[in-house]
Design a protein around this motif. Structure first.
Motif, PDB file in Angstrom:
ATOM      1  N   GLY A 156       0.824  -1.213   0.000  1.00 35.32           N
ATOM      2  CA  GLY A 156       0.000   0.000   0.000  1.00 35.32           C
ATOM      3  C   GLY A 156       0.850   1.252   0.000  1.00 35.32           C
ATOM      4  N   SER A 157       1.961   1.214   0.723  1.00 29.18           N
ATOM      5  CA  SER A 157       2.859   2.370   0.774  1.00 29.18           C
ATOM      6  C   SER A 157       3.492   2.633  -0.584  1.00 29.18           C
ATOM      7  N   MET A 158       3.885   1.568  -1.270  1.00 24.58           N
ATOM      8  CA  MET A 158       4.454   1.756  -2.600  1.00 24.58           C
ATOM      9  C   MET A 158       3.417   2.319  -3.563  1.00 24.58           C
ATOM     10  N   LEU A 159       2.176   1.854  -3.456  1.00 25.55           N
ATOM     11  CA  LEU A 159       1.112   2.382  -4.317  1.00 25.55           C
ATOM     12  C   LEU A 159       0.845   3.850  -3.994  1.00 25.55           C
ATOM     13  N   TYR A 160       0.909   4.204  -2.710  1.00 18.30           N
ATOM     14  CA  TYR A 160       0.742   5.606  -2.319  1.00 18.30           C
ATOM     15  C   TYR A 160       1.793   6.474  -3.018  1.00 18.30           C
ATOM     16  N   GLY A 161       3.047   6.027  -2.967  1.00 19.41           N
ATOM     17  CA  GLY A 161       4.115   6.769  -3.636  1.00 19.41           C
ATOM     18  C   GLY A 161       3.921   6.825  -5.140  1.00 19.41           C
ATOM     19  N   VAL A 162       3.545   5.691  -5.737  1.00 22.93           N
ATOM     20  CA  VAL A 162       3.327   5.652  -7.186  1.00 22.93           C
ATOM     21  C   VAL A 162       2.183   6.581  -7.586  1.00 22.93           C
ATOM     22  N   SER A 163       1.139   6.640  -6.765  1.00 24.21           N
ATOM     23  CA  SER A 163       0.004   7.523  -7.052  1.00 24.21           C
ATOM     24  C   SER A 163       0.454   8.972  -7.132  1.00 24.21           C
ATOM     25  N   LEU A 164       1.290   9.382  -6.178  1.00 25.68           N
ATOM     26  CA  LEU A 164       1.821  10.749  -6.217  1.00 25.68           C
ATOM     27  C   LEU A 164       2.677  10.965  -7.457  1.00 25.68           C
ATOM     28  N   GLY A 165       3.515   9.978  -7.776  1.00 26.18           N
ATOM     29  CA  GLY A 165       4.381  10.099  -8.946  1.00 26.18           C
ATOM     30  C   GLY A 165       3.594  10.203 -10.241  1.00 26.18           C
ATOM     31  N   VAL A 166       2.522   9.413 -10.360  1.00 21.50           N
ATOM     32  CA  VAL A 166       1.702   9.446 -11.576  1.00 21.50           C
ATOM     33  C   VAL A 166       1.006  10.797 -11.726  1.00 21.50           C
ATOM     34  N   VAL A 167       0.462  11.330 -10.633  1.00 23.27           N
ATOM     35  CA  VAL A 167      -0.149  12.663 -10.696  1.00 23.27           C
ATOM     36  C   VAL A 167       0.897  13.701 -11.089  1.00 23.27           C
ATOM     37  N   GLY A 168       2.106  13.546 -10.536  1.00 23.49           N
ATOM     38  CA  GLY A 168       3.174  14.487 -10.860  1.00 23.49           C
ATOM     39  C   GLY A 168       3.516  14.500 -12.336  1.00 23.49           C
ATOM     40  N   ILE A 169       3.728  13.312 -12.928  1.00 21.96           N
ATOM     41  CA  ILE A 169       4.115  13.292 -14.342  1.00 21.96           C
ATOM     42  C   ILE A 169       2.926  13.641 -15.240  1.00 21.96           C
ATOM     43  N   ALA A 170       1.689  13.419 -14.754  1.00 26.83           N
ATOM     44  CA  ALA A 170       0.514  13.837 -15.534  1.00 26.83           C
ATOM     45  C   ALA A 170       0.505  15.355 -15.698  1.00 26.83           C
ATOM     46  N   PHE A 171       0.803  16.064 -14.623  1.00 29.01           N
ATOM     47  CA  PHE A 171       0.823  17.527 -14.704  1.00 29.01           C
ATOM     48  C   PHE A 171       2.118  18.031 -15.342  1.00 29.01           C
ATOM     49  N   ALA A 172       3.175  17.245 -15.274  1.00 29.75           N
ATOM     50  CA  ALA A 172       4.387  17.607 -16.019  1.00 29.75           C
ATOM     51  C   ALA A 172       4.111  17.550 -17.513  1.00 29.75           C
ATOM     52  N   ALA A 173       3.435  16.488 -17.968  1.00 35.73           N
ATOM     53  CA  ALA A 173       3.096  16.364 -19.381  1.00 35.73           C
ATOM     54  C   ALA A 173       2.137  17.467 -19.811  1.00 35.73           C
ATOM     55  N   SER A 174       1.159  17.779 -18.957  1.00 31.42           N
ATOM     56  CA  SER A 174       0.205  18.848 -19.278  1.00 31.42           C
ATOM     57  C   SER A 174       0.923  20.189 -19.396  1.00 31.42           C
ATOM     58  N   SER A 175       1.853  20.445 -18.486  1.00 33.89           N
ATOM     59  CA  SER A 175       2.609  21.700 -18.537  1.00 33.89           C
ATOM     60  C   SER A 175       3.469  21.768 -19.785  1.00 33.89           C
ATOM     61  N   ALA A 176       4.037  20.632 -20.203  1.00 34.84           N
ATOM     62  CA  ALA A 176       4.821  20.597 -21.437  1.00 34.84           C
ATOM     63  C   ALA A 176       3.952  20.957 -22.636  1.00 34.84           C
ATOM     64  N   LEU A 177       2.699  20.506 -22.632  1.00 31.94           N
ATOM     65  CA  LEU A 177       1.776  20.845 -23.712  1.00 31.94           C
ATOM     66  C   LEU A 177       1.422  22.332 -23.693  1.00 31.94           C
ATOM     67  N   PHE A 178       1.115  22.863 -22.502  1.00 34.33           N
ATOM     68  CA  PHE A 178       0.760  24.281 -22.391  1.00 34.33           C
ATOM     69  C   PHE A 178       1.946  25.179 -22.754  1.00 34.33           C
ATOM     70  N   ALA A 179       3.160  24.676 -22.545  1.00 37.10           N
ATOM     71  CA  ALA A 179       4.343  25.440 -22.930  1.00 37.10           C
ATOM     72  C   ALA A 179       4.433  25.611 -24.441  1.00 37.10           C
ATOM     73  N   GLN A 180       3.820  24.707 -25.190  1.00 36.82           N
ATOM     74  CA  GLN A 180       3.795  24.851 -26.647  1.00 36.82           C
ATOM     75  C   GLN A 180       2.652  25.750 -27.097  1.00 36.82           C
ATOM     76  N   LEU A 181       1.569  25.745 -26.354  1.00 38.13           N
ATOM     77  CA  LEU A 181       0.402  26.547 -26.735  1.00 38.13           C
ATOM     78  C   LEU A 181       0.595  28.027 -26.426  1.00 38.13           C
ATOM     79  N   ALA A 182       1.147  28.321 -25.250  1.00 40.65           N
ATOM     80  CA  ALA A 182       1.328  29.711 -24.834  1.00 40.65           C
ATOM     81  C   ALA A 182       2.571  30.296 -25.493  1.00 40.65           C
TER      82      ALA A 182
END
Length: 535
Positions: free
Chosen positions: A163-189
């Motif tokens: 469960g602890s590893m999944l907790y960490g992975v959950s945070l990591g997945v949210v992090g890279i999801a918003f990293a990818a989104s920010s990379a996209l917005f960096a091309q739009l703006a």
């Protein structure tokens, strides 16, 4: 195709040398806080009866909107409580970390001319974006690993290693999801400011989307990347499906970001830009008008955000008596020997959170002066008939003004929400006075920021670290049983906690005088130091 990614690994090593301290501070701060909370929960809620009392309050739609739902409210173990109450807010911090770092290395470097210099060497067109995302993968992977090992090492029965590893992975997945989104917005703006605004607006929209769907239509919560973290339900269901969805989302968004990065010209963006004026407004011909124009969007966004935060916290006031009653650990957060109601006592604690949040735009305003200086824009201003002192105090005046308006906005939101859910609400005058009592403390934080800009411009991060320290000590000092000397080091500790304490004018006046003195000292340093050497 390989030529497009040429020198990606060399750029990755270069970026890691640039960011290692920043990354360590982010990762250590988030991880240590999470693990400390996990460690303290068994002592705060030792019996199942206490945990079930908290679980009942979490059924309130307002609480679901704030922290999300849980499938373990009938059996609220320490692990279930920890993941339910911590995962969303920790994910917000991780998302902000990724947004700021990705935008800085993409649009930020491009806007400041560093990317053009890199492109003059044998560096592929997609190498910078590639290196930036690889850095985010490493950072989020390390964050996930530290959480998994750290929480699993606590040895709590309801907090398994899996469960602890999944907790960490959950945070990591949210992090890279918003990293990818920010990379996209960096091309739009077409600017770093636009990219950050779009990324933060996307984060805010996701928070509101999941809040609405969690309450009214839980089956649609899956539409929000921010919800994928807590939908894994570590220590309860241990579902890996939301994490897999997050990885697929990252792949799709990142592919679009790379495609747009390949198509666009350096310095351009895909979103249409509004045509500028043929002639500047008269207000832009003055230092204060220019400074307000630069800060307008940021400050307005923060005022709205603080108003919403006030509403959010005010909406839970109706259930506070059942939330605190009979739980001695939680009552450590409240003022001692008070004859006031739990609602009034909690309001005095809540004001610390609102004051800390209100300090963020204050520090942002004064650090904008440093930001303009680093970009070389102050050279043109100081070449005209504008003194350093005038610009310095212009930004201080804006910071002071936004501090007052921020506290007023959060207090107004708090009043409106609690008046709607309570039979006998706290009157507006009491809430406003309690909020405005923190204004001298905000001015003190402003003075610390101004002193750093004037004397230690490369160490302005100290201001943010001190703000984090104040939040942890003032808000959780009672729960963590921190020593009294640590509490006395925070400026917010010296503010009268209205309405459960009497308003004595001595501490606020002393704080305001100290703030004025520190600002004057900062002005003296700023007038004398070399601007070019400190870029």
């Amino acid at each position: 195709m390989p030529k497009l990614f040429a020198s990606s690994m060399r750029l990755l090593r270069f970026q890691l040398r640039q960011d290692w301290l920043k990354l360590m501070l982010w990762i250590a701060g988030i991880s240590l806080f999470s693990i400390a909370v996990g460690y303290s929960l068994p002592g705060l809620f030792p019996t199942s009866a206490e945990r079930q009392a908290i679980a009942e309050t979490m059924r309130n739609p307002a609480m679901i909107a704030i922290i999300g739902p849980s499938g373990a409210l009938d059996h609220y173990s320490i692990g279930a409580m920890f993941s339910h109450e911590m995962l969303l807010f920790t994910a917000l911090a991780v998302a902000v970390m990724n947004i700021m770092l990705v935008t800085g290395h993409t649009r930020g470097d491009e806007e400041e001319g560093r990317l053009e210099m890199l492109r003059s060497m044998p560096v592929g067109k997609l190498a910078v974006l590639s290196a930036t995302f690889m850095e985010m993968l490493l950072a989020n992977g390390l964050l996930a690993l530290i959480h998994g090992i750290g929480l699993g090492a606590l040895g709590l029965e309801s907090m398994s290693v899996a469960g602890s590893m999944l907790y960490g992975v959950s945070l990591g997945v949210v992090g890279i999801a918003f990293a990818a989104s920010s990379a996209l917005f960096a091309q739009l703006a077409a600017s770093s400011r636009g990219a950050i605004s779009l990324s933060l607006a996307f984060l805010g929209a996701n928070y509101m989307l999941r809040a609405v769907t969690d309450v009214s239509a839980p089956e649609f919560s899956w539409l929000s990347p921010l919800a994928w973290g807590y939908l894994t339900e570590p220590y309860v269901k241990n579902s890996w499906l939301p994490a897999l969805i997050g990885l697929l989302y990252c792949g799709g968004i990142l592919s679009a970001a790379f495609r747009l990065n390949h198509l666009r010209d350096l310095g351009a963006g895909f979103l249409p830009q509004r045509g500028g004026r043929a002639h500047a407004k008269p207000s832009l011909l003055s230092p204060h008008g220019l400074a307000l124009r630069l800060l307008k969007a940021t400050l307005i966004s923060w005022i709205i955000a603080l108003f919403v935060i006030g509403i959010t916290y005010g909406s839970v006031f109706g259930d506070l008596d059942s939330f605190f009653e009979g739980n001695e650990s939680l009552e450590l957060m409240l003022p001692k020997d008070s004859t006031y109601t739990l609602t009034e006592q909690f309001m005095s604690v809540l004001m610390v959170i609102l004051a800390v949040a209100g300090t963020i735009p204050v520090l942002t305003a004064i650090f904008q002066l440093r930001g303009e200086e680093k970009k070389g824009r102050m050279d043109a201003i100081y070449a005209a008939a504008v003194s350093r002192k005038r610009m310095y105090f212009t930004y201080i005046a804006i910071g002071a003004g936004i501090g007052i308006v921020s506290m007023f906005a959060s207090a107004l939101g708090l009043y409106l929400a609690q008046a709607a859910v309570m039979e006998t609400p706290i009157d507006l005058g009491t809430i406003l006075l309690a909020a405005l009592a923190y204004v001298p403390a905000l001015l003190f934080m402003l003075s610390i920021g101004s002193l750093l800009v004037g004397a230690l411009p490369r160490w302005t991060g100290i201001g943010w670290l001190y703000l984090v320290y104040c939040f942890i000590v003032d808000y959780m000092g009672g729960l963590l049983q921190l020593p009294e000397w640590m509490k006395k080091l925070t400026v917010f500790n010296h503010v009268p906690k209205l309405p459960v304490e009497s308003l004595h004018w001595g501490p606020p006046l002393i704080t305001a005088v100290l703030a004025a003195g520190i600002c004057l000292a900062g002005a003296a340093f700023y007038r004398r130091r070399d601007i070019i050497e400190n870029r």
